[in-house]
Design a protein around this motif. Structure first.
Motif, PDB file in Angstrom:
ATOM      1  N   ALA A   1       0.834  -1.206   0.000  1.00  0.00           N
ATOM      2  CA  ALA A   1       0.000   0.000   0.000  1.00  0.00           C
ATOM      3  C   ALA A   1       0.868   1.255   0.000  1.00  0.00           C
ATOM      4  O   ALA A   1       0.546   2.255  -0.660  1.00  0.00           O
ATOM      5  N   ILE A   2       1.974   1.215   0.746  1.00  0.00           N
ATOM      6  CA  ILE A   2       2.878   2.364   0.784  1.00  0.00           C
ATOM      7  C   ILE A   2       3.530   2.560  -0.586  1.00  0.00           C
ATOM      8  O   ILE A   2       3.675   3.688  -1.076  1.00  0.00           O
ATOM      9  N   GLN A   3       3.889   1.449  -1.240  1.00  0.00           N
ATOM     10  CA  GLN A   3       4.491   1.557  -2.566  1.00  0.00           C
ATOM     11  C   GLN A   3       3.512   2.175  -3.551  1.00  0.00           C
ATOM     12  O   GLN A   3       3.912   2.961  -4.423  1.00  0.00           O
ATOM     13  N   GLU A   4       2.230   1.856  -3.412  1.00  0.00           N
ATOM     14  CA  GLU A   4       1.226   2.455  -4.289  1.00  0.00           C
ATOM     15  C   GLU A   4       1.175   3.973  -4.106  1.00  0.00           C
ATOM     16  O   GLU A   4       1.039   4.721  -5.080  1.00  0.00           O
ATOM     17  N   LEU A   5       1.273   4.423  -2.857  1.00  0.00           N
ATOM     18  CA  LEU A   5       1.292   5.867  -2.609  1.00  0.00           C
ATOM     19  C   LEU A   5       2.520   6.512  -3.236  1.00  0.00           C
ATOM     20  O   LEU A   5       2.440   7.583  -3.841  1.00  0.00           O
ATOM     21  N   VAL A   6       3.664   5.850  -3.081  1.00  0.00           N
ATOM     22  CA  VAL A   6       4.899   6.389  -3.655  1.00  0.00           C
ATOM     23  C   VAL A   6       4.803   6.433  -5.172  1.00  0.00           C
ATOM     24  O   VAL A   6       5.199   7.413  -5.818  1.00  0.00           O
ATOM     25  N   ASP A   7       4.274   5.343  -5.783  1.00  0.00           N
ATOM     26  CA  ASP A   7       4.130   5.288  -7.238  1.00  0.00           C
ATOM     27  C   ASP A   7       3.197   6.385  -7.746  1.00  0.00           C
ATOM     28  O   ASP A   7       3.376   6.903  -8.856  1.00  0.00           O
ATOM     29  N   ALA A   8       2.195   6.714  -6.936  1.00  0.00           N
ATOM     30  CA  ALA A   8       1.228   7.751  -7.331  1.00  0.00           C
ATOM     31  C   ALA A   8       1.758   9.153  -7.053  1.00  0.00           C
ATOM     32  O   ALA A   8       1.024  10.131  -7.204  1.00  0.00           O
ATOM     33  N   LYS A   9       3.043   9.235  -6.635  1.00  0.00           N
ATOM     34  CA  LYS A   9       3.685  10.514  -6.312  1.00  0.00           C
ATOM     35  C   LYS A   9       2.945  11.256  -5.202  1.00  0.00           C
ATOM     36  O   LYS A   9       2.874  12.498  -5.183  1.00  0.00           O
ATOM     37  N   ALA A  10       2.393  10.464  -4.268  1.00  0.00           N
ATOM     38  CA  ALA A  10       1.703  11.069  -3.127  1.00  0.00           C
ATOM     39  C   ALA A  10       2.715  11.631  -2.138  1.00  0.00           C
ATOM     40  O   ALA A  10       3.858  11.185  -2.078  1.00  0.00           O
ATOM     41  N   ARG A  11       2.310  12.596  -1.403  1.00  0.00           N
ATOM     42  CA  ARG A  11       3.129  13.188  -0.348  1.00  0.00           C
ATOM     43  C   ARG A  11       2.293  13.291   0.923  1.00  0.00           C
ATOM     44  O   ARG A  11       1.086  13.525   0.854  1.00  0.00           O
ATOM     45  N   GLU A  12       2.932  13.119   2.061  1.00  0.00           N
ATOM     46  CA  GLU A  12       2.202  13.283   3.314  1.00  0.00           C
ATOM     47  C   GLU A  12       1.552  14.659   3.325  1.00  0.00           C
ATOM     48  O   GLU A  12       2.222  15.669   3.080  1.00  0.00           O
ATOM     49  N   PRO A  13       0.234  14.734   3.575  1.00  0.00           N
ATOM     50  CA  PRO A  13      -0.448  16.035   3.569  1.00  0.00           C
ATOM     51  C   PRO A  13       0.189  17.006   4.565  1.00  0.00           C
ATOM     52  O   PRO A  13       0.651  16.612   5.640  1.00  0.00           O
ATOM     53  N   LEU A  14       0.190  18.282   4.194  1.00  0.00           N
ATOM     54  CA  LEU A  14       0.789  19.301   5.049  1.00  0.00           C
ATOM     55  C   LEU A  14       0.111  19.351   6.416  1.00  0.00           C
ATOM     56  O   LEU A  14       0.770  19.577   7.437  1.00  0.00           O
ATOM     57  N   GLY A  15      -1.197  19.121   6.433  1.00  0.00           N
ATOM     58  CA  GLY A  15      -1.907  19.132   7.715  1.00  0.00           C
ATOM     59  C   GLY A  15      -1.345  18.111   8.678  1.00  0.00           C
ATOM     60  O   GLY A  15      -1.152  18.383   9.871  1.00  0.00           O
ATOM     61  N   HIS A  16      -1.061  16.890   8.185  1.00  0.00           N
ATOM     62  CA  HIS A  16      -0.488  15.850   9.042  1.00  0.00           C
ATOM     63  C   HIS A  16       0.930  16.210   9.480  1.00  0.00           C
ATOM     64  O   HIS A  16       1.317  15.989  10.635  1.00  0.00           O
ATOM     65  N   ALA A  17       1.721  16.756   8.563  1.00  0.00           N
ATOM     66  CA  ALA A  17       3.092  17.137   8.901  1.00  0.00           C
ATOM     67  C   ALA A  17       3.100  18.205   9.989  1.00  0.00           C
ATOM     68  O   ALA A  17       3.893  18.145  10.944  1.00  0.00           O
ATOM     69  N   LEU A  18       2.214  19.180   9.861  1.00  0.00           N
ATOM     70  CA  LEU A  18       2.132  20.228  10.876  1.00  0.00           C
ATOM     71  C   LEU A  18       1.623  19.662  12.200  1.00  0.00           C
ATOM     72  O   LEU A  18       2.034  20.118  13.276  1.00  0.00           O
ATOM     73  N   TRP A  19       0.718  18.687  12.120  1.00  0.00           N
ATOM     74  CA  TRP A  19       0.223  18.085  13.358  1.00  0.00           C
ATOM     75  C   TRP A  19       1.370  17.459  14.152  1.00  0.00           C
ATOM     76  O   TRP A  19       1.448  17.613  15.377  1.00  0.00           O
ATOM     77  N   HIS A  20       2.276  16.771  13.484  1.00  0.00           N
ATOM     78  CA  HIS A  20       3.417  16.177  14.177  1.00  0.00           C
ATOM     79  C   HIS A  20       4.283  17.258  14.818  1.00  0.00           C
ATOM     80  O   HIS A  20       4.800  17.087  15.930  1.00  0.00           O
ATOM     81  N   GLU A  21       4.444  18.370  14.115  1.00  0.00           N
ATOM     82  CA  GLU A  21       5.219  19.480  14.662  1.00  0.00           C
ATOM     83  C   GLU A  21       4.556  20.015  15.925  1.00  0.00           C
ATOM     84  O   GLU A  21       5.226  20.316  16.923  1.00  0.00           O
ATOM     85  N   ALA A  22       3.229  20.131  15.888  1.00  0.00           N
ATOM     86  CA  ALA A  22       2.503  20.614  17.061  1.00  0.00           C
ATOM     87  C   ALA A  22       2.567  19.607  18.204  1.00  0.00           C
ATOM     88  O   ALA A  22       2.785  19.974  19.364  1.00  0.00           O
TER      89      ALA A  22
END
Length: 360
Positions: A199-220
């Motif tokens: 499933a992760i490889q499918e995301l990578v193949d689709a050129k997906a990126r972790e959404p900015l909202g999730h990235a900021l949540w980790h920062e918070a």
């Protein structure tokens, strides 16, 4: 009575022999905060701990915040008991303590060289100790912040390393404050990546990126205990960004309007705006959260407004952690509505709160 909080002002070095700088914080029990250079004994002692290696902390300025005030007679009596190396009369029964504390005798005498464990004290005494330390820490931050601002000082985001707190009946003989140290532990299991590799490889193949909202949540989330003020600002910004990105995916032709206009209140976006958007291809309509979730979001917005509009700086990390946990669940709900079925499992899972473990 007198209460003192000692700290180290990292990256601020004062020349040996410099006069101490004293500042009074009038709105925090007229706490006097003193910044001074370290003594030679302090320098050598810290070097010994660091095995002779100098990291800069040995020469860093020392900070002392001292408040003088009279607590209630009940609290004052408890401190008089501690001055006699015994636990106060209102101490809970030994069977209610979190552990035995072998250095406390049957007559509730505390053996020499041991700090009184705060977790064995009454709730009123524990509350007083925590509130007093929070006030001393707040006063320290007020002075340090103004020093950094007025001198255009460039340094670490949080330049203060807080050491131990003390109390005294006469400002001459100082005793360590009863220890109420706690550790916040968040669940951190190692993900079973082997189960989701494809499933992760499918995301990578689709050129997906972790959404900015999730990235900021980790920062918070990383700052929720050490800097709850920043955590609440970043956490709610993460949710607003997640909402905008979902809305743009639902109505791409309205992207400019969504990006440019000021955002309405978060609660209205969740209840009135998002549920009415046409679902994304392969996705489903976003369902408005229930009242319990909305109440937590309202609480978060209130805290944020207190920070941004009233300048509140001394926040309790517990409600901030609750808001952040709810924000993450909503981000997963947005992902699920956007067609990522795997996110529905995370969105439906109960929010996990960090566990507070009392050490002292």
């Amino acid at each position: 009575m007198f209460f003192r909080q000692d700290s180290i002002y990292r990256k601020l070095e004062l020349l040996s022999g410099s006069d101490p700088a004293r500042f009074t914080v009038p709105d925090l029990r007229k706490t006097v905060v003193t910044i001074r250079p370290p003594t030679e004994q302090e320098v050598e002692r810290l070097k010994d701990k660091q095995k002779g290696v100098t990291y800069g902390r040995d020469r860093a300025a020392r900070v002392h915040a001292i408040a003088e005030f009279e607590p209630s007679e009940k609290i004052a009596a408890a401190f008089r008991a501690l001055d006699e190396r015994r636990l106060p009369d209102d101490t809970p029964p030994r069977e209610e303590w979190p552990r035995k504390f072998d250095y406390i005798t049957e007559k509730l005498q505390v053996e020499a060289n041991y700090v009184v464990p705060g977790s064995a004290l009454s709730e009123s005494m524990k509350g007083f100790v925590r509130q007093t330390q929070e006030g001393l820490i707040a006063a320290t931050r007020v002075v340090v912040g103004n020093v950094r601002w007025r001198l255009a000082y460039i340094g670490p985001h949080d330049p203060v390393q807080f050491l131990h707190a003390y109390w005294s009946l006469d400002a001459k003989s100082w005793h360590p404050m009863p220890s109420t140290t706690s550790v916040t532990i968040a669940k951190s299991e190692i993900p079973r990546i082997d189960r989701s590799r494809d499933a992760i490889q499918e995301l990578v193949d689709a050129k997906a990126r972790e959404p900015l909202g999730h990235a900021l949540w980790h920062e918070a989330s990383q700052q929720r205990a050490t800097n709850p003020r920043s955590a609440i600002l970043i956490g709610l910004a993460a949710l607003e960004i997640g909402i905008k990105h979902y809305a743009i995916n639902c109505v791409p032709y309205a992207a400019w309007l969504i990006e440019e206009i000021p955002s309405p209140p978060i609660e209205k976006l969740l209840t009135d705006f998002l549920p009415g958007l046409p679902p994304i291809d392969g996705g489903k309509a976003f369902e408005a959260p229930d009242e319990e979730v909305l109440a937590i979001i309202r609480k978060g917005v209130t805290i944020r407004n207190q920070v941004t509009h009233k300048g509140v700086t001394n926040l309790n990390s517990a409600p901030v952690a609750q808001v952040l946990s709810t924000v993450r669940s909503l981000l997963w709900q947005l992902d699920a509505a956007a067609g990522m079925d795997w996110a529905a499992e995370y969105a439906a899972a109960p929010a996990e709160e960090p566990e507070e473990i009392i050490v002292g």
